[in-house]
Design a protein around this motif. Structure first.
Motif, mmCIF file in Angstrom:
data_model
loop_
_atom_site.group_PDB
_atom_site.id
_atom_site.type_symbol
_atom_site.label_atom_id
_atom_site.label_comp_id
_atom_site.label_asym_id
_atom_site.label_seq_id
_atom_site.Cartn_x
_atom_site.Cartn_y
_atom_site.Cartn_z
ATOM 1 N N ILE A 178 4.800 -6.961 -3.399
ATOM 2 C CA ILE A 178 3.526 -7.611 -2.848
ATOM 3 C C ILE A 178 2.537 -6.271 -2.802
ATOM 4 C CG2 ILE A 178 2.211 -8.944 -1.398
ATOM 5 C CD1 ILE A 178 4.454 -10.494 -2.914
ATOM 6 N N GLY A 181 -0.023 -6.186 1.139
ATOM 7 C CA GLY A 181 0.593 -7.347 2.124
ATOM 8 C C GLY A 181 0.041 -7.533 3.210
ATOM 9 N N GLY A 186 -1.251 -11.912 1.122
ATOM 10 C CA GLY A 186 0.041 -10.986 0.952
ATOM 11 C C GLY A 186 0.953 -11.163 1.926
ATOM 12 N N ILE A 190 4.761 -12.562 1.534
ATOM 13 C CA ILE A 190 6.000 -11.813 2.151
ATOM 14 C C ILE A 190 6.978 -12.730 2.767
ATOM 15 C CG2 ILE A 190 6.771 -10.231 3.678
ATOM 16 C CD1 ILE A 190 4.193 -8.401 3.064
ATOM 17 N N THR A 202 6.261 -3.803 -0.212
ATOM 18 C CA THR A 202 4.843 -3.989 -0.316
ATOM 19 C C THR A 202 4.108 -2.863 -0.241
ATOM 20 O OG1 THR A 202 2.874 -5.559 0.862
ATOM 21 C CG2 THR A 202 4.670 -4.541 2.410
ATOM 22 N N LEU A 212 4.610 -5.935 8.958
ATOM 23 C CA LEU A 212 5.256 -6.435 7.652
ATOM 24 C C LEU A 212 6.697 -5.912 7.875
ATOM 25 C CD1 LEU A 212 2.413 -5.258 5.277
ATOM 26 C CD2 LEU A 212 2.707 -7.358 6.458
#
Length: 362
Positions: A178, A181, A186, A190, A202, A212
């Motif tokens: 991605i 992200g 994004g 995920i 990402t 993330l």
């Protein structure tokens, strides 16, 4: 006698719906009378509420999220479609209660709490006390979320769903990259990929790395301090590029396996239609897309596509299930009352609030 009672019940139910509609002839809404900066937005209290079509639902809005598309539409993105129809109401996401339903609606009932999102080309948006969506654009709101939390999810999540489940059909074990992200699309992409069992990497800004990683990515590359192509190892089955542009396209394409899919949110159909008109712009965009698809199949052995949000009842119901289970969310950084929509747009435009902003509808 039982048949007659049931028939009378259906008639009375229809009358109840009619009474609900007849008492809501107008409402407050945010209008875009002309394209421009946030100060063009007008909050009016006497905007008419159209009669419902058979498959439409009237939603009493409680919260509506601000998406990047809203800012772009206010500025004139999509003018080839929207300019002849001004003034328009912007806004895609909504969370609220069902106020009335069309004659053919079967899955939703008055007073149910619902959430959903309109198609990008919808003229009557959700920045209003009463939004109108089709039945397949709505589902029951996750009971674990507030209206503010729920309103932030549908449009970005359905955009990601279209790419990962409708275009690619990701499966357990796939490697997915991605690009970007940290944004809402994004971040939801995920979470959708992780939920399936994909191995996800990402790119993002430095402030998003920890969030993330907590969401389940195997690698989060800070594009401001690292060389993406050197930092990311291996090849991917799918790349979703939420940033767009020649550089991220080049990187994404080069990181794909043969037979993989590159998808970008930044297709050229709307921009070319705005520049040259629908009659010339759309065929030109189609030609560009076909050329790139042929080029990348020949040079890299991959599939290339432009992706965008569309209504998907199956997707929305799965998004609801994941959200209710705590596996899908979009953090909301700040809320504004609907009456302060100008201030909200200005804050987003000046990047004073990097995260998600939601308008609360009193």
């Amino acid at each position: 006698m039982m048949f007659r009672s049931a028939a009378i019940g259906r008639i009375l139910s229809g009358l109840d719906r009619s009474r609900s509609l007849s008492t809501i002839a107008s409402c407050r809404a945010v209008l875009v009378p002309r394209f421009g900066r946030p100060d063009v937005l007008e909050v009016r209290s006497d905007v008419s509420v159209p009669d419902l079509k058979p498959k439409e639902v009237l939603v009493r809005s409680r919260a509506v999220a601000i998406n990047p598309l809203d800012l772009r539409m206010r500025e004139g993105y999509g003018r080839s479609i929207f300019e002849p129809l001004l003034p328009i109401i912007i806004g895609r996401d909504v969370s609220g209660e069902v106020a009335a339903v069309g004659s053919s609606v079967s899955s939703l009932k008055v007073d149910q709490e619902v959430f959903g999102a309109l198609h990008p080309t919808a003229v009557r948006g959700t920045y209003t006390d009463y939004a109108i969506l089709s039945e397949d654009e709505l589902t029951v709101k996750p009971s674990t979320l507030s209206h503010v939390e729920a309103s932030a999810i549908p449009f970005p999540a359905l955009t990601a769903w279209r790419a990962l489940h409708s275009t690619v059909r990701i499966t357990d074990g796939d490697r997915v990259l991605i690009i970007g992200g940290g944004g809402a699309v994004g971040f939801t992409a995920i979470q959708l990929a992780v939920a399936v069992g994909c191995k996800v990497a990402t790119t993002c800004g430095p402030k998003s790395v920890d969030r993330l990683l907590s969401a389940g990515v195997e690698q989060a590359v800070d594009y401001t301090s690292e060389d993406i192509e050197l930092a990311i190892k291996g090849r991917f089955d799918a790349v979703l590029d939420t940033i767009g542009g020649p550089e991220t396209e080049r990187i994404g394409v080069n990181l794909l396996k043969k037979g993989g899919y590159y998808m970008t949110l930044q297709g050229e159909a709307a921009s070319l239609a705005d520049k040259y008109g629908l009659a010339v712009g759309l065929p030109a965009a189609t030609a560009i897309l076909l050329k790139k698809q042929c080029q990348y199949r020949y040079s890299h052995g991959i599939e290339y596509s432009w992706t965008f949000m569309r209504a998907d009842m199956e997707g929305l119901q799965e998004i609801r299930r994941l959200a209710e289970a705590g596996k899908l969310h979009v953090p909301v950084e700040k809320t504004f009352p609907l009456s302060q929509v100008k201030e909200a747009h200005e804050a987003k435009e000046k990047r004073q609030i990097p995260g998600k902003v939601v308008l609360e509808v009193d």
